[in-house]
Scaffold this motif. Structure first.
Motif: not given
Length: 685
Positions: A116-119, A124, A273, A275
């Motif tokens: 996971w990486s921040l969107y 994420y 995605y 949250k």
């Protein structure tokens, strides 16, 4: 009328009774059962096994599939505790699959999503693609998460539309402005949608429930402005500007821009995605998404058995004979789906798929799905016994707890709870006996708890070959509520909820059923039985010793084009409590029905032990019913007194008890001391 307060009250009653439910280990195959298993035995351990091992208890295999591949002559596969992320294609006949005694085994279509990486905005993203169904479904720390949706679905009840947090908005659906426009520009007004930027929903997905036949218009959003969205239809009838689709109703939007609260997710362009809650590290969560459609595929491998397993976010494909599935749970069977036509094939609607003969499901728990619970397409002598089936058909359009087109299906001693439209839908001989069936048609109208029809064959009666519907409780059902826009748009809808919706059907007997609380909220439209017959002739239809309370109508007929006919249709020994009337479109066929020894408009307080709490045994004071019935061979056996009683219960005899005897299981992340179902699917009983 089943109002919100009454439904909540009943749910609290059930919660209070759930404190003694058994854990999942109640589904486990016990030691005595394992001693009966064939001599060929292989062990599987997903934690410590290796597929290069010999499969003994001290040297287990790692996957269930590898074990199946090693037993060409059949045998038993004993599975140690764990989560198995595989589709098991049974390799040979005469194989049995069971959990190790008192250990929990889950076979799932879910895979863990990592990386996971921040969107943006606390959302994420991670790579995820290649799932086998139209849409996927997502879980965080084992709990079901909602797809990003406007309005938000927050109350956990996937079968509600009116209640706060239901995830449905009040809408008005229209066809294209130009009737010749069969491509796009279908228009939908969201009555309460405010302050949304233009084109905010472009690329998203709209789904509604609207129109005279309560179709499900759906498609991709091409533009939005104010509270108006325009949609490229993916439903054939909407594309053709079918006049039945426009009207007020309910609907929602799926879109990445709707991902605005913790726990929501969206899948798009190979990305997932999600949250999480604020201040929660997404990488500390176990986030799973469905990749595989099937947990087990049993094709042409007869005499297979499955016992003591939990199947999650996947289903079973069974195209074999003499299979036994027992003490097994199926949860979150099928994700959201869309289809182009009003009707659909069996596999399009998900469900436990069966196409074979002499297969048995016993002591199983089946719950939480957008589609069917069971989809029995063909075969004969299949049985569902002592099962709990609930919270089925979130998609609602022609979904059923059990859909069967097979011959001589038996559904017995089972509990069928909340469902989007039908509980049992069939078109061939069936036996429906000793079941507790309630809360149908939550997301539909013009439907029944138990339904069979000749469909578009208006001129041909459906022969169900001496089917039996007997000793059932069928109760507490209403319909999809009418939206707020009804008055302004002149579409009152067709409420019509029926206990036994048997349109143009012949050759069956319904006896000793107790029917109560079939009500609607706008106009009086709850009914005991609807018979058709449209343009057909129905015959050899028998209703004996049924008890009916709190429905608006007893019998409804539709003599379409004055071409229908009724022969040898008999109502005898039935007890109707409270004022009910019959209704026919042409007032010519009701007189063709024979009525004998019936009690009409009985006072429920004088007649029943406790009708307000579902106890319809006769009081001693029910003198109009006791010893007032007619003797019917094979139906009124073992009566007490000079003649049988009227109604479903014989005074002085022990009352028969419908429904499943198994306990509802408890699954993580539930608090098993409280036993609150993980999708808030609280049944009413």
């Amino acid at each position: 009328m089943i109002n919100h307060n009454r439904r909540t009250f009943i749910r609290h009653l059930i919660l209070a009774s759930c404190t003694t439910l058994l854990p999942v280990s109640a589904f486990s195959a016990q030691g005595a059962e394992l001693e009966e298993i064939r001599s060929h035995r292989i062990y599987v351990d997903g934690h410590n096994g290796r597929n290069s091992n010999d499969g003994t208890e001290s040297s287990p295999l790692r996957t269930i599939q590898s074990a199946s591949n090693k037993l060409p002559n059949g045998g038993d596969i004993v599975i140690r505790e764990g989560v198995y992320r595989e589709t098991v294609t049974v390799a040979y006949a005469h194989q049995s699959f069971s959990n190790y005694p008192n250990e929990e085994v889950t076979v799932t279509g879910l895979d863990v999503v990592t990386g996971w990486s921040l969107y943006k905005n606390g959302i994420y993203q991670a790579n995820f693609s290649g799932f086998e169904t139209q849409f996927t479904q997502v879980f965080a720390n084992d709990a079901y998460m909602q797809m990003a949706r406007y309005p938000n679905q927050s109350n956990g009840d996937m079968l509600s539309v009116r209640e706060s947090g239901s995830g449905y908005a009040d809408i008005v659906v229209n066809n294209a402005a130009d009737k010749n426009d069969t491509t796009s520009n279908k228009r939908v007004v969201f009555n309460d949608m405010n302050n949304i930027p233009d084109d905010y929903w472009v690329g998203g997905y709209f789904r509604g429930i609207s129109g005279k036949t309560w179709q499900n218009p759906h498609g991709r959003i091409t533009s939005n402005s104010g509270n108006l969205i325009q949609v490229k239809s993916e439903l054939t009838d909407w594309t053709k500007n079918n006049k039945n689709i426009p009207g007020s109703g309910w609907g929602f939007i799926f879109h990445l821009n709707a991902l605005d609260v913790a726990g929501e997710w969206y899948a798009q362009d190979g990305k997932l995605y999600f949250k999480p809650e604020d201040n929660i590290d997404v990488n500390s969560l176990k986030i799973e998404a469905q990749k595989r459609e099937w947990a087990f595929i049993i094709n042409g491998k007869n005499n297979t058995s499955i016992s003591g397993l939990n199947i999650k976010a996947a289903s079973l494909q069974l195209k074999s004979d003499n299979t036994v599935i027992k003490k097994t749970s199926f949860r979150y069977i099928f994700p959201y789906f869309a289809r182009a036509n009003y009707n659909s094939s069996f596999k399009q609607q998900g469900g436990i798929y069966v196409n074979g003969n002499n297969n048995t499901f016993g002591e199983c728990y089946v719950a939480h799905t957008w589609g069917n619970g069971f989809s029995i397409e063909d075969g004969h002598n299949n049985t569902i016994h002592n099962c709990i089936i609930e919270d089925i058909g979130w998609n609602a359009q022609f979904t059923s707890s059990v859909l069967t087109y097979a011959f001589n299906t038996t559904i017995s001693n089972s509990t069928l709870g909340s469902t989007g439209r039908f509980h049992i839908r069939f078109n061939d001989k069936i036996n429906i006996v000793y079941n507790d069936i309630f809360d149908s048609t939550r997301l539909g109208q013009d439907a029944g708890s138990i339904e069979a029809t000749s469909g578009s064959a208006y001129d041909t009666a459906l022969d169900i070959k001496n089917s039996i519907i007997a000793y059932n409780h069928i109760h507490d059902s209403s319909t999809l509520p009418t939206s707020k826009a009804v008055a302004s748009n002149g579409n009152s809808g067709k409420q019509f909820v029926v206990a036994l919706y048997l349109e143009d059907v012949k050759n069956y007997t319904a006896h000793h059923n107790v029917i109560w609380n079939f009500q609607t909220d706008i106009k009086d439209d709850g009914t005991f039985v609807y018979l058709g017959p449209r343009r057909t002739t129905i015959e050899n239809v028998k209703y004996y010793n049924n008890t009916v309370y709190n429905t608006h109508y007893r019998i409804r007929l539709w003599n379409r084009d004055r071409q229908g006919a009724i022969n040898s249709t008999n109502f005898t020994n039935n007890l109707f409590a409270g004022p009910m009337v019959d209704l026919e479109s042409t007032n010519t066929l009701l007189k063709c029905i024979t009525h004998e020894n019936e009690l009409n408009d009985a006072n429920p307080s004088d007649t029943f032990v406790d009708h307000s709490n579902g106890d319809f045994r006769l009081r001693a004071s029910a003198t109009d019913a006791i010893n007032k019935g007619k003797t019917i061979a094979g139906i009124t056996n073992n009566f007490v007194g000079s003649t049988p009683d009227i109604g479903a219960y014989e005074y002085g005899q022990p009352a028969w008890v419908p429904g499943a005897s198994i306990a509802r299981p408890c699954f993580a992340p539930m608090n098993c001391d409280e036993a609150i179902p993980d999708a808030k699917a609280i049944p009413k009983k």
